[in-house]
Design a protein around this motif. Structure first.
Motif, mmCIF file in Angstrom:
data_model
loop_
_atom_site.group_PDB
_atom_site.id
_atom_site.type_symbol
_atom_site.label_atom_id
_atom_site.label_comp_id
_atom_site.label_asym_id
_atom_site.label_seq_id
_atom_site.Cartn_x
_atom_site.Cartn_y
_atom_site.Cartn_z
ATOM 1 N N SER A 83 0.834 -1.215 0.000
ATOM 2 C CA SER A 83 0.000 0.000 0.000
ATOM 3 C C SER A 83 0.860 1.252 0.000
ATOM 4 O O SER A 83 0.572 2.215 -0.718
ATOM 5 N N GLN A 86 2.482 1.865 -3.515
ATOM 6 C CA GLN A 86 1.577 2.270 -4.585
ATOM 7 C C GLN A 86 0.823 3.561 -4.278
ATOM 8 O O GLN A 86 0.532 4.334 -5.185
ATOM 9 N N ILE A 87 0.474 3.796 -3.016
ATOM 10 C CA ILE A 87 -0.352 4.959 -2.653
ATOM 11 C C ILE A 87 0.499 6.122 -2.181
ATOM 12 O O ILE A 87 0.198 7.281 -2.452
ATOM 13 N N TYR A 91 -1.274 6.331 3.103
ATOM 14 C CA TYR A 91 -1.683 4.969 2.721
ATOM 15 C C TYR A 91 -2.385 4.228 3.851
ATOM 16 O O TYR A 91 -3.132 3.277 3.594
ATOM 17 N N GLY A 240 -3.790 5.463 -5.433
ATOM 18 C CA GLY A 240 -2.675 6.413 -5.360
ATOM 19 C C GLY A 240 -2.699 7.407 -6.502
ATOM 20 O O GLY A 240 -2.453 8.601 -6.312
ATOM 21 N N GLU A 244 -2.952 11.466 -6.100
ATOM 22 C CA GLU A 244 -1.818 12.290 -6.511
ATOM 23 C C GLU A 244 -2.071 13.018 -7.817
ATOM 24 O O GLU A 244 -1.439 14.019 -8.107
#
Length: 247
Positions: A83, A86-87, A91, A240, A244
């Motif tokens: 997590s 990727q995030i 997260y 993510g 972002e």
């Protein structure tokens, strides 16, 4: 002009095709709803396995962890790392969601290869892994889409929708289509791989001695785990990306 009648006939043909079923299925009628009983039964079994394993392993946490406690701590750390990668920042709140997706899909996939579903006789159809049914994979992909939009809206508000006209408004239709294809790709990728794996094993078992398909079954276990990892990784990546605003 025969355009409208032809169009109506075409739509009717597509509707008829959508009602075609492959194989036999067991249904429960609950009120006005028709429930796919096979998927529901196997999903309950998977959930029971997960809950039972967790309760047995961590019901009495030790200062010096037991083997079961060590295993689940490792799984938790793995999901947290996935997590976070990727995030990115923030997260933490998404770890339970990503972890639930990964564990349910992983155990569901492995249940198709390890549990003797075929010996349980049903009035219609037969039991198989929950992820062997498109209804399950779509049901897993849709919450991922909801999470994707929720993550973006909760962080950016209505400004989140500005991404659809970037880098140019000309790409608006493509950017909208991209969000619709994400749940489709998630669901059909998982469904197709698990179904194909089980079909290959069934065909080999019917054609050759029982010892020969064993390597294929081990390969199926490996690919089943990879499919769970891919689904969880993409779900986290989509969340993510939404937070972002990058592609």
């Amino acid at each position: 002009m025969n355009v409208i009648p032809c169009s109506i006939q075409t739509l009717k043909g597509l509707y008829d095709i959508s009602g075609v079923e492959v194989g036999q299925h067991l249904y429960w009628q609950i009120g006005g709803l028709q429930i796919h009983a096979q998927v529901l039964i196997t999903s309950w079994v998977v959930i029971a396995i997960l809950l039972g394993s967790v309760i047995i392993a961590v019901r009495n946490p030790q200062t010096i962890p037991t083997d079961g406690q060590n295993f689940f701590e490792y799984v938790l750390e793995f999901i947290q790392d996935l997590s976070k990668t990727q995030i990115g920042e923030g997260y933490g709140p998404w770890v339970p969601f990503i972890g639930t997706m990964f564990l349910f899909i992983f155990v569901s996939n492995w249940s198709g290869a390890l549990l003797p579903w075929k010996i349980i006789k049903l009035p219609h159809g037969e039991l198989a892994a929950p992820t062997n049914d498109i209804n399950t994979t779509v049901a897993l992909a849709l919450p991922t889409s909801v999470a994707y939009f929720y993550a973006g809206l909760s962080k950016k508000g209505l400004g989140y929708f500005g991404k659809y006209i970037q880098p140019t408004p000309i790409l608006l239709p493509i950017n909208i289509l991209e969000d619709f294809t994400k749940p489709l790709s998630l669901s059909f990728r998982l469904f197709g791989n698990i179904l194909a794996d089980e079909l290959v094993v069934v065909v080999l078992v019917s054609l050759v001695p029982s010892v020969v398909p064993i390597p294929v079954m081990f390969l199926g276990l490996f690919t089943s785990g990879i499919q769970a990892l891919i689904f969880a990784t993409l779900a986290a990546a989509y969340i993510g990306e939404s937070m972002e605003g990058h592609h």
